[in-house]
Design a protein around this motif. Structure first.
Motif, PDB file in Angstrom:
ATOM      1  N   THR A 199       0.825  -1.211   0.000  1.00 39.93           N
ATOM      2  CA  THR A 199       0.000   0.000   0.000  1.00 39.93           C
ATOM      3  C   THR A 199       0.860   1.261   0.000  1.00 39.93           C
ATOM      4  O   THR A 199       0.492   2.266  -0.610  1.00 39.93           O
ATOM      5  CB  THR A 199      -0.968   0.035   1.201  1.00 39.93           C
ATOM      6  OG1 THR A 199      -0.209  -0.006   2.428  1.00 39.93           O
ATOM      7  CG2 THR A 199      -1.950  -1.140   1.160  1.00 39.93           C
ATOM      8  N   HIS A 200       1.995   1.204   0.703  1.00 41.13           N
ATOM      9  CA  HIS A 200       2.885   2.364   0.744  1.00 41.13           C
ATOM     10  C   HIS A 200       4.214   1.974   1.376  1.00 41.13           C
ATOM     11  O   HIS A 200       4.356   0.893   1.921  1.00 41.13           O
ATOM     12  CB  HIS A 200       2.234   3.542   1.479  1.00 41.13           C
ATOM     13  CG  HIS A 200       1.943   3.304   2.931  1.00 41.13           C
ATOM     14  ND1 HIS A 200       1.038   2.353   3.371  1.00 41.13           N
ATOM     15  CD2 HIS A 200       2.434   3.893   4.053  1.00 41.13           C
ATOM     16  CE1 HIS A 200       0.979   2.380   4.697  1.00 41.13           C
ATOM     17  NE2 HIS A 200       1.817   3.296   5.140  1.00 41.13           N
ATOM     18  N   LEU A 201       5.150   2.940   1.300  1.00 44.82           N
ATOM     19  CA  LEU A 201       6.512   2.623   1.720  1.00 44.82           C
ATOM     20  C   LEU A 201       6.781   3.137   3.148  1.00 44.82           C
ATOM     21  O   LEU A 201       7.572   4.062   3.327  1.00 44.82           O
ATOM     22  CB  LEU A 201       7.514   3.212   0.712  1.00 44.82           C
ATOM     23  CG  LEU A 201       8.828   2.473   0.489  1.00 44.82           C
ATOM     24  CD1 LEU A 201       9.632   3.147  -0.606  1.00 44.82           C
ATOM     25  CD2 LEU A 201       9.644   2.321   1.735  1.00 44.82           C
ATOM     26  N   ALA A 226       7.700   1.650   7.215  1.00 46.08           N
ATOM     27  CA  ALA A 226       8.419   0.510   7.801  1.00 46.08           C
ATOM     28  C   ALA A 226       7.506  -0.617   8.273  1.00 46.08           C
ATOM     29  O   ALA A 226       7.921  -1.780   8.287  1.00 46.08           O
ATOM     30  CB  ALA A 226       9.275   0.999   8.970  1.00 46.08           C
ATOM     31  N   ASP A 227       6.273  -0.284   8.641  1.00 48.85           N
ATOM     32  CA  ASP A 227       5.363  -1.318   9.152  1.00 48.85           C
ATOM     33  C   ASP A 227       4.507  -1.938   8.049  1.00 48.85           C
ATOM     34  O   ASP A 227       3.532  -2.637   8.338  1.00 48.85           O
ATOM     35  CB  ASP A 227       4.478  -0.743  10.272  1.00 48.85           C
ATOM     36  CG  ASP A 227       3.736   0.505   9.847  1.00 48.85           C
ATOM     37  OD1 ASP A 227       4.249   1.276   9.010  1.00 48.85           O
ATOM     38  OD2 ASP A 227       2.610   0.725  10.340  1.00 48.85           O
ATOM     39  N   HIS A 228       4.882  -1.694   6.789  1.00 52.35           N
ATOM     40  CA  HIS A 228       4.134  -2.280   5.662  1.00 52.35           C
ATOM     41  C   HIS A 228       5.033  -3.020   4.681  1.00 52.35           C
ATOM     42  O   HIS A 228       4.530  -3.697   3.789  1.00 52.35           O
ATOM     43  CB  HIS A 228       3.333  -1.196   4.924  1.00 52.35           C
ATOM     44  CG  HIS A 228       2.272  -0.600   5.793  1.00 52.35           C
ATOM     45  ND1 HIS A 228       0.940  -0.972   5.724  1.00 52.35           N
ATOM     46  CD2 HIS A 228       2.357   0.296   6.815  1.00 52.35           C
ATOM     47  CE1 HIS A 228       0.260  -0.314   6.652  1.00 52.35           C
ATOM     48  NE2 HIS A 228       1.096   0.466   7.327  1.00 52.35           N
ATOM     49  N   VAL A 229       6.345  -2.866   4.843  1.00 52.27           N
ATOM     50  CA  VAL A 229       7.275  -3.475   3.871  1.00 52.27           C
ATOM     51  C   VAL A 229       8.321  -4.378   4.525  1.00 52.27           C
ATOM     52  O   VAL A 229       9.221  -4.879   3.864  1.00 52.27           O
ATOM     53  CB  VAL A 229       8.012  -2.380   3.040  1.00 52.27           C
ATOM     54  CG1 VAL A 229       7.009  -1.514   2.276  1.00 52.27           C
ATOM     55  CG2 VAL A 229       8.911  -1.506   3.922  1.00 52.27           C
ATOM     56  N   GLY A 250      -5.304   0.033   3.875  1.00 53.32           N
ATOM     57  CA  GLY A 250      -3.953   0.506   4.168  1.00 53.32           C
ATOM     58  C   GLY A 250      -4.010   1.520   5.299  1.00 53.32           C
ATOM     59  O   GLY A 250      -4.775   1.364   6.257  1.00 53.32           O
ATOM     60  N   ASP A 251      -3.236   2.598   5.185  1.00 53.95           N
ATOM     61  CA  ASP A 251      -3.228   3.605   6.250  1.00 53.95           C
ATOM     62  C   ASP A 251      -4.090   4.827   5.904  1.00 53.95           C
ATOM     63  O   ASP A 251      -3.889   5.906   6.461  1.00 53.95           O
ATOM     64  CB  ASP A 251      -1.796   4.023   6.582  1.00 53.95           C
ATOM     65  CG  ASP A 251      -1.105   2.977   7.438  1.00 53.95           C
ATOM     66  OD1 ASP A 251      -1.722   1.937   7.733  1.00 53.95           O
ATOM     67  OD2 ASP A 251       0.072   3.192   7.817  1.00 53.95           O
ATOM     68  N   ALA A 252      -5.061   4.641   4.988  1.00 50.18           N
ATOM     69  CA  ALA A 252      -6.076   5.696   4.827  1.00 50.18           C
ATOM     70  C   ALA A 252      -6.868   5.816   6.126  1.00 50.18           C
ATOM     71  O   ALA A 252      -7.441   6.862   6.433  1.00 50.18           O
ATOM     72  CB  ALA A 252      -6.999   5.365   3.659  1.00 50.18           C
ATOM     73  N   LEU A 253      -6.882   4.718   6.879  1.00 49.07           N
ATOM     74  CA  LEU A 253      -7.509   4.680   8.217  1.00 49.07           C
ATOM     75  C   LEU A 253      -6.562   3.928   9.147  1.00 49.07           C
ATOM     76  O   LEU A 253      -5.961   2.937   8.724  1.00 49.07           O
ATOM     77  CB  LEU A 253      -8.796   3.873   8.170  1.00 49.07           C
ATOM     78  CG  LEU A 253      -9.997   4.465   7.465  1.00 49.07           C
ATOM     79  CD1 LEU A 253     -10.833   3.360   6.861  1.00 49.07           C
ATOM     80  CD2 LEU A 253     -10.817   5.250   8.466  1.00 49.07           C
ATOM     81  N   HIS A 254      -6.469   4.361  10.387  1.00 51.51           N
ATOM     82  CA  HIS A 254      -5.657   3.613  11.355  1.00 51.51           C
ATOM     83  C   HIS A 254      -6.501   2.900  12.407  1.00 51.51           C
ATOM     84  O   HIS A 254      -6.062   1.944  13.025  1.00 51.51           O
ATOM     85  CB  HIS A 254      -4.648   4.536  12.057  1.00 51.51           C
ATOM     86  CG  HIS A 254      -3.482   4.888  11.184  1.00 51.51           C
ATOM     87  ND1 HIS A 254      -3.559   5.896  10.247  1.00 51.51           N
ATOM     88  CD2 HIS A 254      -2.244   4.365  11.077  1.00 51.51           C
ATOM     89  CE1 HIS A 254      -2.392   5.975   9.605  1.00 51.51           C
ATOM     90  NE2 HIS A 254      -1.593   5.066  10.094  1.00 51.51           N
ATOM     91  N   HIS A 255      -7.708   3.425  12.657  1.00 52.36           N
ATOM     92  CA  HIS A 255      -8.525   2.877  13.740  1.00 52.36           C
ATOM     93  C   HIS A 255      -9.990   3.169  13.454  1.00 52.36           C
ATOM     94  O   HIS A 255     -10.307   4.170  12.793  1.00 52.36           O
ATOM     95  CB  HIS A 255      -8.114   3.530  15.073  1.00 52.36           C
ATOM     96  CG  HIS A 255      -8.685   2.845  16.261  1.00 52.36           C
ATOM     97  ND1 HIS A 255      -9.957   3.104  16.717  1.00 52.36           N
ATOM     98  CD2 HIS A 255      -8.174   1.896  17.068  1.00 52.36           C
ATOM     99  CE1 HIS A 255     -10.193   2.337  17.777  1.00 52.36           C
ATOM    100  NE2 HIS A 255      -9.129   1.594  18.006  1.00 52.36           N
ATOM    101  N   SER A 286      -5.999  -2.072   7.919  1.00 50.65           N
ATOM    102  CA  SER A 286      -4.649  -2.634   7.977  1.00 50.65           C
ATOM    103  C   SER A 286      -4.005  -2.536   9.363  1.00 50.65           C
ATOM    104  O   SER A 286      -2.984  -3.181   9.603  1.00 50.65           O
ATOM    105  CB  SER A 286      -3.766  -1.957   6.923  1.00 50.65           C
ATOM    106  OG  SER A 286      -4.304  -2.227   5.639  1.00 50.65           O
ATOM    107  N   HIS A 287      -4.585  -1.723  10.257  1.00 53.29           N
ATOM    108  CA  HIS A 287      -4.078  -1.706  11.644  1.00 53.29           C
ATOM    109  C   HIS A 287      -5.178  -2.005  12.658  1.00 53.29           C
ATOM    110  O   HIS A 287      -4.928  -1.957  13.864  1.00 53.29           O
ATOM    111  CB  HIS A 287      -3.442  -0.360  11.979  1.00 53.29           C
ATOM    112  CG  HIS A 287      -2.115  -0.138  11.316  1.00 53.29           C
ATOM    113  ND1 HIS A 287      -1.039  -0.964  11.509  1.00 53.29           N
ATOM    114  CD2 HIS A 287      -1.686   0.814  10.448  1.00 53.29           C
ATOM    115  CE1 HIS A 287      -0.007  -0.535  10.800  1.00 53.29           C
ATOM    116  NE2 HIS A 287      -0.378   0.545  10.142  1.00 53.29           N
ATOM    117  N   PHE A 288      -6.401  -2.270  12.171  1.00 45.85           N
ATOM    118  CA  PHE A 288      -7.493  -2.577  13.106  1.00 45.85           C
ATOM    119  C   PHE A 288      -7.184  -3.913  13.777  1.00 45.85           C
ATOM    120  O   PHE A 288      -6.867  -4.886  13.086  1.00 45.85           O
ATOM    121  CB  PHE A 288      -8.832  -2.731  12.379  1.00 45.85           C
ATOM    122  CG  PHE A 288      -9.410  -1.487  11.749  1.00 45.85           C
ATOM    123  CD1 PHE A 288      -8.675  -0.331  11.573  1.00 45.85           C
ATOM    124  CD2 PHE A 288     -10.728  -1.491  11.320  1.00 45.85           C
ATOM    125  CE1 PHE A 288      -9.232   0.790  10.971  1.00 45.85           C
ATOM    126  CE2 PHE A 288     -11.295  -0.374  10.718  1.00 45.85           C
ATOM    127  CZ  PHE A 288     -10.550   0.770  10.541  1.00 45.85           C
TER     128      PHE A 288
HETATM  129 ZN   LIG Z   1       0.981   1.721   8.992  1.00 51.19          ZN
END
Ligand SMILES: [Zn+2]
Length: 284
Positions: A108-110, A112-115, A215-220, A261-263
């Motif tokens: 989804t993006h670059l 550290a917690d996604h790659v 992805g990180d369009a939303l965190h919670h 992605s972080h829920f």
């Molecule tokens: Zn993230």
């Protein structure tokens, strides 16, 4: 492990780790943890619950993994990321996605917690974990990080988790049109910029059903009730808020299963619009 069925596609959530409450507070400094207890979902005593995981699926015979978490044994400034050790690969294999069988890794993006699991330490170097896969990241995302002055910690992350792929010509960086780019006839990359400039979400559509990995369009899920709340790490705050609102409106209108992605588990659910706010109905 959670699993959802979207038409002909089974989507698995493969956990890497739960994150300490301080991470949730750092990501969402404008959220009062007490306010989440009335949300009725994803509360952990003492803080904002979050975690890292991949979503894995098979579409038209191709095994696909979306995002690769933090990774094991990586040197990171963030104490929650630093030299992590988890049985992520064992979990992925148990779900039917042994790394050497995976065809595509969608990023989804670059960050550290996604790659992180892009690579594994082996014989003195970082080598691609998914040895025969094509890894995919948007052109806009790769270009942003190669034309921006980055701090040392981020350069280390790019060196250990992205450059080993590029060295072996395993990273594809397509330009993504506004309407999205089809990866298979069931999986489409959708631009959702703001958190980062080339951020992508992943739409799965089959037999009239749809899901979107945000992805990180939303965190919670608190950001459904308060879509105006940005994460501290959103690069373009206005764009992130506008993208989030559009994504949630779309998910509510078309009954798209939202996979965060972080829920924390179950990490998925349906979205219902309530005026300018949204309600999250967890499923999984
Ligand atoms: Zn993230």
């Amino acid at each position: 492990m959670n699993r959802w069925t979207v038409g002909d596609v089974s989507i698995h959530r493969v956990e890497e780790t739960q994150l300490p409450a301080e991470i949730g507070q750092w990501l969402l400094p404008n959220v009062d943890p007490q306010s989440i207890s009335v949300n009725g979902h994803q509360t952990r005593t003492g803080g904002i619950a979050s975690g890292t995981h991949s979503f894995a699926m098979t579409s038209q015979g191709r095994k696909i993994v979306v995002d690769t978490g933090i990774g094991n044994a990586k040197t990171r400034d963030n104490p929650a990321w630093d030299h992590l050790q988890t049985p992520y690969i064992e979990r992925l294999t148990a779900a039917g996605f042994a790394p050497e069988t995976v065809d595509l890794v969608l990023l989804t993006h670059l960050h550290a917690d996604h790659v992180g699991w892009n690579t594994t330490w082996s014989d003195g170097e970082w080598v691609p974990t998914f040895s025969r896969a094509t890894y995919v990241m948007s052109h806009a995302e790769r270009e942003y990080w190669s034309t921006t002055d980055v701090e040392v910690a981020r350069a280390v992350m790019i060196d250990d988790s992205v450059k080993p792929l590029e060295k072996r010509d395993m990273l594809s960086t397509p330009r993504i049109p506004p309407a999205g780019l089809d990866i298979t006839s069931e999986v489409r990359l959708i631009p959702t910029p703001g958190h980062t400039p080339g951020h992508l979400s992943v739409l799965i559509h089959s037999e009239g059903q749809q899901a979107i990995i945000s992805g990180d369009a939303l965190h919670h899920s608190i950001q459904l009730e308060h879509p105006e709340i940005n994460a501290s790490v959103d690069i373009n705050a206005d764009q992130a808020a506008s993208t989030r609102f559009k994504l949630l409106t779309w998910a509510a209108e078309e009954q798209i299963l939202l996979l965060g992605s972080h829920f924390p588990a179950p990490s998925g659910g349906y979205v219902r619009a309530e005026g300018k706010k949204f309600h999250f109905d967890p499923r999984g």
